[in-house]
Design a protein around this motif. Structure first.
Motif, mmCIF file in Angstrom:
data_model
loop_
_atom_site.group_PDB
_atom_site.id
_atom_site.type_symbol
_atom_site.label_atom_id
_atom_site.label_comp_id
_atom_site.label_asym_id
_atom_site.label_seq_id
_atom_site.Cartn_x
_atom_site.Cartn_y
_atom_site.Cartn_z
ATOM 1 N N ILE A 16 -6.849 9.916 0.345
ATOM 2 C CA ILE A 16 -6.533 11.339 -0.446
ATOM 3 C C ILE A 16 -5.033 11.689 -0.384
ATOM 4 N N ASP A 17 -4.459 11.906 -1.982
ATOM 5 C CA ASP A 17 -3.722 11.926 -2.269
ATOM 6 C C ASP A 17 -3.374 13.593 -1.331
ATOM 7 N N GLU A 18 -2.043 13.836 -0.469
ATOM 8 C CA GLU A 18 -1.634 14.771 0.449
ATOM 9 C C GLU A 18 -0.132 15.503 -0.533
ATOM 10 N N HIS A 19 -0.059 16.999 -0.281
ATOM 11 C CA HIS A 19 0.925 17.127 -0.531
ATOM 12 C C HIS A 19 1.604 15.955 -1.966
ATOM 13 N N SER A 33 -0.516 8.385 -2.491
ATOM 14 C CA SER A 33 -1.431 6.909 -1.327
ATOM 15 C C SER A 33 -0.964 6.236 -1.038
ATOM 16 N N LYS A 67 2.345 4.821 -0.942
ATOM 17 C CA LYS A 67 2.324 5.123 0.887
ATOM 18 C C LYS A 67 1.135 3.544 1.894
#
Length: 186
Positions: free
Chosen positions: A132-135, A43, A46
């Motif tokens: 929040i780390d997503e996927h 995250s 990104k």
């Protein structure tokens, strides 16, 4: 607090570290809390890409005052932040650290070239929110770790020598994953 799985030579183990972020009038604040490892970086990486595209960036602060451990992938992502801010926005970011071991590690990796590193005990009332780390996929994790270590290698010859074998191994793993993915999509 978010609990994240991290990878080690012995397999998976738990980490309680995470990254928090806040922005105010073009100043970006990153607070690394606890044991911050590679899985906390997707995250963050990104977010850095989004920040790089913004025109109103006036500063960045990386707060390591509550960091108890930081791995080389995280250091590489931070190096990337410092380099991009210097190159794109002509800003030298500030790193706050009160842990001598963390400060020594950051300096030994060359982060002092792209950050002003200050010994500072921050105000605990600063409002940040957890990223929040997503996927998280294996490919995304591998790309992040590889990019972080390539960035560290750019900072100095010592890092180049230290991380070159790891980068070569990660590039081989990336090629293997790409081949598997290509076969699955065919």
């Amino acid at each position: 607090m978010i609990i994240l799985a991290s990878f080690s030579a012995n397999g998976i183990y738990m980490s309680t570290g995470h990254v928090e972020y806040a922005s105010l009038n073009g100043t970006h604040i990153f607070k690394l809390i606890g044991e911050v490892r590679a899985l906390s970086c997707i995250s963050l990486d990104k977010l850095l890409a989004k920040i790089e595209q913004q025109d109103n960036v006036v500063g960045a602060i990386v707060d390591l005052t509550e960091t108890t451990f930081i791995d080389s992938t995280v250091l590489g992502i931070l190096a990337k932040l410092g380099l991009k801010l210097k190159q794109t926005h002509h800003i030298q970011a500030v790193m706050l650290s009160t842990n001598q071991d963390i400060t020594t590690l950051a300096n030994s990796m060359g982060l002092g070239q792209v950050f002003v590193i200050l010994n500072y005990c921050g105000d605990p009332s600063v409002c940040t929110r957890a990223l929040i780390d997503e996927h998280i996929t294996q490919n995304a994790m591998l790309d992040t770790v590889l990019d972080a270590h390539k960035t560290l290698m750019k900072l100095n010859a010592s890092n180049q020598n230290m991380f070159e074998p790891l980068v070569k191994q990660l590039e081989k793993e990336q090629d293997t994953l790409d081949q598997v993915s290509t076969k699955q999509n065919a």
